[in-house]
Design a protein around this motif. Structure first.
Motif, short mmCIF file in Angstrom:
data_model
loop_
_atom_site.label_atom_id
_atom_site.label_comp_id
_atom_site.label_asym_id
_atom_site.label_seq_id
_atom_site.Cartn_x
_atom_site.Cartn_y
_atom_site.Cartn_z
N GLY A 1 -1.68 -0.95 1.89
CA GLY A 1 -0.79 0.15 2.25
C GLY A 1 -1.44 1.13 3.21
N ARG A 57 -0.97 -0.35 6.69
CA ARG A 57 0.24 -1.12 6.91
C ARG A 57 1.07 -0.60 8.08
NH1 ARG A 57 3.47 -4.55 3.91
NH2 ARG A 57 5.26 -5.07 5.21
N PHE A 61 7.96 2.98 4.37
CA PHE A 61 7.78 1.83 3.49
C PHE A 61 9.12 1.33 2.96
CE2 PHE A 61 3.49 3.59 3.18
CZ PHE A 61 2.75 2.45 3.34
N LEU A 70 4.29 1.54 -1.30
CA LEU A 70 4.93 2.86 -1.34
C LEU A 70 4.38 3.68 -2.52
CD1 LEU A 70 7.06 4.97 -0.59
CD2 LEU A 70 8.68 3.72 -2.01
#
Ligand SMILES: Nc1ncnc2c1ncn2[C@@H]1O[C@H](COP(=O)(O)OP(=O)(O)OP(=O)(O)O)[C@@H](O)[C@H]1O
Ligand SMILES: [Mg+2]
Lengths: 285, 362
Positions: free
Chosen positions: A65, A68, A239, A252
């Motif tokens: 994440g 990302r 996200f 997320l």
């Protein structure tokens, strides 16, 4: 209040109260705990195994994440932090000066001005958004942080001004006069005496400004439209892919936890000051 | 030299005049005490001298120079507030040094002056403490220290001891008396409710009533020769006894009668008055003494006896119903319901005309 000691001495009642409080606390924090738990689960288990204890523990959501969105998540945090710091500085300075003027100085129409300022408390934020946007657009300030921080330097948060006015009114006027005898002009009285004494109230102002700015989504969404300038809440929104429905929930949640971390740390660090501020400003009803 | 002159000074708050026609000269190095009932304008007058309140009419001269519009800090005046008004976020050192810091005095000089003031007031051990960590008496000394550090020519005190308990009040009063000796060139103006403070500290007392000066004079002068009923009743504790009397002015002298009986007094002159008036006879409780029934000026029944240790106070009611207080040594055994016959030296009697003005003595 007067019966509190007798209640406290009754062990059964005390245990009952304790249980009730714990139950409420768990209930209130359940969503948060669930968020944290889910951020450590593999994506596939989040909804199929919705318990608080992860069956499988992974850090993948955090590692993936973070990068990302093409820009490291830290940049978004930094963007948020810059806006927050500027907003705090602006509010501390401008609201306290305005409050000092309302509380201590006599100027024409001061009562009327104070009333008008309080009226703005009742003005929904959404009413002013559009005209404000047009102003900043004409100034060429859209897609910069200026619309988000500049107003804070002009005492736009009526609630904070009101809070500080009340606090300053509680400071004995003798102090102002002693300072006047000691050779201070109005600015020096403000800076050397009133401002430092307002510390408990200012801590509240700073913390609430931080809270509200850090978790502000709407105005940041309106004014910022380049991913590199995005703040943490805007980044979190990326996200969620509304069109394909394939949201990266795990990431997320992981990034949400990271976004919440500063708030959490803040509360732990300033718990005492917050309590003191709430007690001394009369914020508590 | 005259440090402060007030010329016909007035002050009103929205139509209500709280200071009227005040005329007063305060000499350099003098210790002047303002006394008067609550709300008479003592604090207001003091704050007008300080510059914290504007002056509506009249002139304020400081060292002979017109000072109505001079800002407080430029008047060379320091003020000690009743509430002390110490800055709560600064320690004692910073509180003392604050005015010097604002005036951009150099660090070594600040150190020196603060140290000197702290030594004088025995505050050295507390320099690092915040005001809330000090006792009432220590806070009071810091407040005085702030004035000393500024080396002001004039100190103003607004009821500085009223927040202290009785013992500390006495101790601090003595400190202030010492301070007055040490700072002999410093003019001090002091507001108080306390008779003892006023009598012991003052070079001169100014008695105020409803915004006007009733009398100015040395403490003993006010005690011995009050100019009018108000001053007579205000100075002295317990207060002077007042008894209705009929005054007849004849050939420049005054005859006094009570309940139809003439009183022998060392003559009061008529001071230009003529005719007959309903006046007042005054005598202080401490000037009354027991007498034989024949020699008595007043006779009455004891209602209540208060033993204060060194003295005993008898609350009496005279034959005609007038209340009277008498103060005796503790050696006197008194009982409720006892009938006392009292006399006073003629020179200790005071006489006031129908307007309450004292009659001059011969
Ligand atoms: N800011 C003000 N506005 C209106 N009236 C005022 C104001 N300040 C004082 N007064 C009035 O002026 C009068 C004198 O007040 P002042 O405080 O000088 O009395 P004081 O003699 O110091 O009384 P005390 O012994 O109780 O301190 C009072 O009647 C008071 O109500
Ligand atoms: Mg007063």
């Amino acid at each position: 209040m007067s019966e509190a000691p007798t209640q406290a001495t009754n062990p059964a009642r005390r245990a009952g109260r304790m249980l009730l409080l714990i139950a409420v606390a768990v209930l209130m924090s359940y969503p948060l705990l669930w968020l944290i738990a889910s951020s450590f689960k593999p994506e596939s288990l989040i909804f199929s195994d919705p318990g608080l204890i992860p069956a499988q523990f992974t850090l993948a959501n955090y590692l993936e994440g973070w990068n990302r969105l093409g820009v490291p998540f830290g940049i978004f945090m930094l963007n948020s932090a810059v806006i927050c710091v500027l907003a705090i500085v602006g509010n501390l300075f401008s609201c306290s000066v305005a409050a000092y003027a309302f509380a201590r100085l006599e100027f024409p129409f001061s009562k009327l001005a104070f009333g008008l300022m309080l009226l703005t408390l009742m003005l929904p934020f959404h009413v002013t958004v559009l005209p404000q946007y047009i102003v900043f657009q004409n100034l060429g300030a859209v897609n910069t942080i200026i619309p988000l921080v500049l107003p804070k330097f002009f005492a736009v948060d009526a609630f904070f001004i009101f809070l500080l006015v009340q606090f300053i009114r509680g400071i004995p006027r003798d102090l102002d006069q002693a300072a006047e005898m000691d050779g201070c002009n109005k600015y020096q009285i403000f800076w050397h005496i009133i401002f430092p004494i307002c510390r408990p109230a200012l801590v509240l102002v700073a913390i609430f400004t931080f809270l509200w700015t850090w978790s502000d989504f709407f105005s940041q969404l309106i004014y910022l439209n380049q991913v590199e300038k995005y703040t943490a809440p805007l980044a979190l929104n990326l996200f969620i892919d509304a069109t394909s429905g394939e949201s990266a929930w795990g990431m997320l949640f992981a990034m949400s936890v990271i976004t919440l971390l500063p708030l959490f740390i803040l509360f732990v660090l300033f718990q005492r000051q917050i309590a003191e501020g709430i007690a001394t400003t009369g914020l508590k009803g | 030299m005259t440090a402060i002159s007030l010329r016909d000074v007035r002050k009103s708050y929205g139509g209500l005049e709280v200071i009227s026609d005040v005329d007063l000269d305060i000499e350099t190095g003098e210790f002047v005490v303002f006394v008067g009932p609550s709300g008479c304008g003592k604090s207001t007058l003091l704050r007008m001298i300080a510059g914290l309140e504007g002056i509506n009419a009249g002139e304020l001269l400081i060292d002979g120079k017109f000072a109505n519009d001079v800002p407080p800090a430029r008047r060379g005046i320091a003020m000690v507030f009743q509430s002390y008004a110490l800055y709560p976020h600064m320690n004692v050192f910073e509180n003392l040094a604050f005015s010097l810091k604002i005036a951009h005095v150099g660090k070594p000089e600040i150190e020196r002056r603060v140290q000197a003031a702290a030594d004088m007031l025995q505050l050295t051990p507390y320099l690092k403490r915040r005001p809330r960590q000090l006792s009432g008496g220590q806070r009071q000394r810091v407040a005085i220290g702030r004035a000393i550090v500024r080396e002001a020519k004039v100190f103003l005190f607004d009821e500085p001891l009223s927040n202290l308990d009785a013992a500390l009040r006495v101790a601090t009063r003595i400190e202030i008396a010492r301070l007055k000796e040490r700072l002999a060139d410093t003019t001090m103006v002091y507001v108080t409710h306390d008779q003892v403070e006023a009598m012991t500290l003052a070079d001169r007392i100014v008695v105020l009533n409803a915004g006007r000066i009733e009398q100015v004079g040395r403490p003993v002068d006010l005690y011995d020769n009050p100019r009018n009923l108000f001053v007579a009743g205000f100075i002295g504790s317990p207060a002077m006894n007042f008894l209705p009397a009929t005054l007849t002015f004849e050939n420049g002298s005054t005859r006094i009668e009570r309940n139809g009986k003439p009183l022998v007094t060392t003559g009061f002159t008529s001071g230009g008055r003529a005719g007959v008036q309903n006046g007042t006879l005054g005598v202080r409780p401490e000037h009354l003494d027991l007498a034989s029934p024949e020699a008595a000026l007043f006779s009455g029944t004891v209602d209540l006896v208060e033993h204060l240790g060194e003295v005993t106070i008898a609350y009496m009611r005279l034959d005609d119903g007038t209340p009277m207080l008498a103060k005796f040594d503790r050696t006197r055994e008194l009982e409720k319901g006892e009938i006392l016959h009292l006399k006073a030296e003629p020179s200790d009697l005071h006489c006031f005309d129908a307007d309450g003005m004292a009659l001059p003595r011969r």
